[in-house]
Design an enzyme around this catalytic site. Structure first.
Site, PDB file in Angstrom:
ATOM      1  N   LYS A 104      -6.345  10.136  10.727  1.00 40.48           N
ATOM      2  CA  LYS A 104      -4.988   9.593  10.828  1.00 40.48           C
ATOM      3  C   LYS A 104      -3.957  10.704  10.977  1.00 40.48           C
ATOM      4  O   LYS A 104      -2.999  10.571  11.730  1.00 40.48           O
ATOM      5  CB  LYS A 104      -4.664   8.785   9.563  1.00 40.48           C
ATOM      6  CG  LYS A 104      -5.113   7.353   9.650  1.00 40.48           C
ATOM      7  CD  LYS A 104      -4.664   6.569   8.438  1.00 40.48           C
ATOM      8  CE  LYS A 104      -5.463   6.956   7.225  1.00 40.48           C
ATOM      9  NZ  LYS A 104      -5.249   6.116   6.056  1.00 40.48           N
TER      10      LYS A 104
ATOM     11  N   ARG B 144     -19.291   9.076   7.729  1.00 41.69           N
ATOM     12  CA  ARG B 144     -18.184   8.521   8.498  1.00 41.69           C
ATOM     13  C   ARG B 144     -18.541   8.473   9.976  1.00 41.69           C
ATOM     14  O   ARG B 144     -19.427   9.183  10.438  1.00 41.69           O
ATOM     15  CB  ARG B 144     -16.884   9.281   8.266  1.00 41.69           C
ATOM     16  CG  ARG B 144     -16.966  10.773   8.314  1.00 41.69           C
ATOM     17  CD  ARG B 144     -15.650  11.422   7.900  1.00 41.69           C
ATOM     18  NE  ARG B 144     -14.619  11.166   8.871  1.00 41.69           N
ATOM     19  CZ  ARG B 144     -13.376  10.786   8.545  1.00 41.69           C
ATOM     20  NH1 ARG B 144     -13.038  10.612   7.294  1.00 41.69           N
ATOM     21  NH2 ARG B 144     -12.486  10.594   9.477  1.00 41.69           N
TER      22      ARG B 144
ATOM     23  N   GLU C  70      -5.173   3.856   2.898  1.00 37.04           N
ATOM     24  CA  GLU C  70      -3.868   4.378   2.488  1.00 37.04           C
ATOM     25  C   GLU C  70      -2.904   4.070   3.645  1.00 37.04           C
ATOM     26  O   GLU C  70      -3.213   4.394   4.795  1.00 37.04           O
ATOM     27  CB  GLU C  70      -3.959   5.893   2.265  1.00 37.04           C
ATOM     28  CG  GLU C  70      -2.645   6.422   1.760  1.00 37.04           C
ATOM     29  CD  GLU C  70      -2.582   7.939   1.584  1.00 37.04           C
ATOM     30  OE1 GLU C  70      -3.612   8.615   1.732  1.00 37.04           O
ATOM     31  OE2 GLU C  70      -1.469   8.405   1.305  1.00 37.04           O
TER      32      GLU C  70
HETATM   33  P1  ATP Z   1      -8.325   9.657   7.801  1.00 33.91           P
HETATM   34  O1  ATP Z   1      -9.244  10.792   7.534  1.00 33.91           O
HETATM   35  O2  ATP Z   1      -8.353   9.159   9.177  1.00 33.91           O
HETATM   36  O3  ATP Z   1      -6.926   9.845   7.307  1.00 33.91           O
HETATM   37  P2  ATP Z   1      -8.892   8.379   5.435  1.00 33.91           P
HETATM   38  O4  ATP Z   1     -10.235   8.434   4.852  1.00 33.91           O
HETATM   39  O5  ATP Z   1      -7.910   9.284   4.840  1.00 33.91           O
HETATM   40  O6  ATP Z   1      -8.955   8.508   6.980  1.00 33.91           O
HETATM   41  P3  ATP Z   1      -8.185   5.913   4.256  1.00 33.91           P
HETATM   42  O7  ATP Z   1      -7.024   5.066   4.559  1.00 33.91           O
HETATM   43  O8  ATP Z   1      -8.248   6.580   2.947  1.00 33.91           O
HETATM   44  O9  ATP Z   1      -8.265   6.950   5.420  1.00 33.91           O
HETATM   45  O10 ATP Z   1      -9.531   5.140   4.557  1.00 33.91           O
HETATM   46  C1  ATP Z   1      -9.807   3.836   4.137  1.00 33.91           C
HETATM   47  C2  ATP Z   1     -11.290   3.672   4.099  1.00 33.91           C
HETATM   48  O11 ATP Z   1     -11.842   3.896   5.385  1.00 33.91           O
HETATM   49  C3  ATP Z   1     -11.936   4.661   3.153  1.00 33.91           C
HETATM   50  O12 ATP Z   1     -12.873   3.982   2.371  1.00 33.91           O
HETATM   51  C4  ATP Z   1     -12.597   5.653   4.066  1.00 33.91           C
HETATM   52  O13 ATP Z   1     -13.745   6.157   3.455  1.00 33.91           O
HETATM   53  C5  ATP Z   1     -12.896   4.825   5.305  1.00 33.91           C
HETATM   54  N1  ATP Z   1     -12.920   5.658   6.510  1.00 33.91           N
HETATM   55  C6  ATP Z   1     -11.961   6.486   6.951  1.00 33.91           C
HETATM   56  N2  ATP Z   1     -12.333   7.135   8.046  1.00 33.91           N
HETATM   57  C7  ATP Z   1     -13.584   6.698   8.348  1.00 33.91           C
HETATM   58  C8  ATP Z   1     -14.536   6.994   9.382  1.00 33.91           C
HETATM   59  N3  ATP Z   1     -14.269   7.871  10.340  1.00 33.91           N
HETATM   60  N4  ATP Z   1     -15.719   6.345   9.356  1.00 33.91           N
HETATM   61  C9  ATP Z   1     -15.982   5.445   8.403  1.00 33.91           C
HETATM   62  N5  ATP Z   1     -15.148   5.127   7.406  1.00 33.91           N
HETATM   63  C10 ATP Z   1     -13.958   5.738   7.369  1.00 33.91           C
HETATM   64 MG    MG Z   2      -8.054   9.533   2.831  1.00 33.78          MG
END
Ligand code: ATP
Ligand code: MG
Length: 552
Positions: free
Chosen positions: A270, A260, A34
């Protein structure tokens, strides 16, 4: 499939099986960020996994922006994410994709659900909706709008879309089951009114699909065969599956969840990283202390160090916390193999060589084991700088403990002469200002003559031909191993000493030409790279020290 020494992970196993049974012919994965912030090291794990699977099974990996939440998203974030994925060395198949490309299709699917009595416009406000939803132990209650005629919902949705209804007044909800033990299935909101411009679709829409209503269908549109995401989405999977079953979608993707990446002494969210930027605890998203990909890049970490680290991680069905030292091991290992050697004196102390009037050029290897990296030229003059910490007047210091210059004793200058310290000159405060020393002739590239033993080898630069620079040394951003666990306020655990600026450093002349992206080992100090954001002066960021001497 390529041979690897590592045991295959459960997702590789599933894909191998799907290929063997003919369920999958061509593997298609995707990385779906995102664009509401910059990518961090956790995302790198997901990137390496998704692009890695496609590579391994000769399939495709898509880059898709899940841009369904306009108030938090921007083109700045889109561009930063593209740059980071490319810098890591991955290339996506076809064009970059966006959830917003599918807004018309998603809207059509919402209308289809209404027509089939599987969705309705609800007029409960947020608070009422919470009350009706129930809890983990209590079932929810049906909304009074649940059974309104399809035509009415269609007309209201049309009005929502046209911007005729105020935000928060209505939502479109899927009609699933208010008594489901899975709260995600209790008539989730699938469209909400947001009368704000979107970074790609502008003012076209006044309603936006919920992430949950978009994600699975996007995968279906793109024919994603193995939709890989993190564990927190496991409870949403039944909902994604419900949409896939109840909509006329072209393919039926299946989602697999893995743990994760969490790293201690930092945060991988983020939202929280954004808070660090917004509240100016750090310079920017690419502050070299940030665990963002751009911060790591600016810090001097190479893409291969990040990829090697990610490849070393278990892909498991549980979340875990990885020790920062494990990441640092890969950073150091990569730099040790690839960084050019150079000398930089962080705290210069002038040394005048009283028995030397010449000028010489010495040639030293750029890397002790890498002939391919060539050599470098070092100018030697009567006046040189050594580091203040490399000199002592305390003659009682044992040779074993202090392998540096002591008054009356000998030390070798790296790639140059053995010298002896003879005298110190002080300023009016009594501080040492200069050392008078003498060279031992014929000791360049040669052993010391009989009776002379150098205590050790120290680095130096010519006082005549060197460049001024500044050096930034970083420590961990947080003093707590788990700064954001439980109800901790992570901003209270910021390390106040995470940045040390050292001015007035002197580096060997060749470093004037250092480029962003070049990596150096400053001998006896650590690994450094030129800062990309300071262009008017020579500033080096310390990527990491030579040894792991961080004490918890
Ligand atoms: P954040 O929690 O940092 O905002 P998010 O999951 O909301 O991260 P996205 O932009 O939705 O961020 O993530 C894109 C992809 O990266 C998704 O498939 C998510 O599952 C993966 N992802 C995000 N954070 C991690 C992590 N700490 N380890 C592994 N994969 C991750
Ligand atoms: Mg997310």
């Amino acid at each position: 499939m390529t041979d690897t020494a590592k045991p295959i992970n459960f997702i590789q196993q599933i894909i191998s099986d799907d290929i063997a049974t003919g369920k999958t012919s061509k593997v298609i994965t995707r990385f779906p960020p995102e664009p509401n912030g910059y990518l961090h090291i956790g995302h790198a794990k997901s990137i390496c996994l998704n692009f890695g699977l496609a590579e391994q099974f000769q399939g495709d990996c898509h880059l898709r922006f899940d841009d369904t939440n306009p108030e938090k998203e921007s083109d700045e974030f889109v561009q930063a994410i593209i740059e980071d994925v490319q810098w890591l060395g991955f290339d996506w198949a076809g064009d970059i994709r966006y959830a917003s490309d599918y807004f018309d299709q998603l809207y059509q699917w919402a209308c289809d659900l209404i027509d089939e009595q599987k969705a309705y416009v609800c007029e409960l406000n947020a608070e009422q909706m919470r009350d009706y939803r129930g809890t983990l132990t209590e079932v929810g209650k049906d909304s009074p709008y649940r059974n309104r005629p399809a035509a009415e919902s269609r007309a209201l949705l049309e009005q929502m879309k046209a911007g005729e209804i105020a935000e928060g007044k209505m939502t479109l909800r899927a009609k699933i089951d208010m008594a489901s033990p899975n709260i995600n299935m209790r008539d989730p909101v699938i469209y909400r009114i947001k009368r704000i411009a979107h970074h790609r679709t502008g003012d076209r829409w006044n309603i936006y699909p919920a992430y949950d209503f978009a994600h699975g269908q996007e995968d279906a549109i793109e024919g994603i065969t193995h939709s890989v995401c993190t564990l927190e989405f496991a409870a949403n999977r039944p909902l994604y599956d419900w949409f896939i079953e109840n909509l006329n979608v072209p393919t039926s993707p299946h989602q697999y969840e893995f743990g994760r990446l969490n790293l201690n002494y930092t945060i991988t969210s983020k939202r929280k990283l954004k808070q660090l930027v917004d509240e100016a605890h750090v310079d920017a998203w690419d502050d070299p202390r940030m665990p963002t990909i751009s911060g790591l890049r600016r810090r001097g970490v190479s893409p291969s160090a990040i990829r090697n680290f990610c490849d070393s991680l278990a892909v498991a069905k549980t979340d875990g916390v990885v020790d920062m030292a494990q990441f640092e091991h890969f950073i150091r290992d990569d730099l040790n193999n690839n960084a050019r050697r150079a000398m930089c004196v962080l705290k210069p102390l002038l040394v005048t060589l009283t028995n030397y009037q010449a000028e010489e050029q010495f040639t030293a290897p750029a890397h002790p084991q890498r002939e391919d990296l060539g050599t470098r030229e070092l100018s030697f003059h009567q006046q040189i700088y050594i580091d203040r910490n490399d000199f002592s007047e305390d003659t009682s210091l044992s040779r074993k403990k202090f392998k540096r210059l002591v008054i009356g004793d000998y030390v070798r200058l790296r790639s140059a002469y053995i010298i002896r310290a003879d005298d110190v000159i002080r300023d009016s405060n009594g501080d040492i200002q200069e050392i008078k020393a003498s060279i031992v002739p014929n000791t360049v590239g040669a052993d010391a003559p009989e009776g002379i033993r150098a205590r050790g080898v120290i680095h130096w630069v010519s006082a005549v031909n060197s460049v001024d620079c500044r050096v930034k040394i970083y420590d961990r951003l947080f003093t707590e191993a788990t700064p954001d666990s439980g109800d901790k306020n992570f901003t209270e655990h910021l390390n106040p000493n995470s940045l040390e600026l050292i001015e007035g450093c002197k580096a060997e002349a060749g470093l004037a030409a250092a480029q962003t992206g070049d990596h150096y080992q400053f001998e006896r100090e650590g690994y450094f790279c030129r800062d990309s954001k300071t262009t008017d002066a020579l500033v080096f960021n310390c990527t990491i020290g030579l040894r792991d001497n961080w004490k918890a």
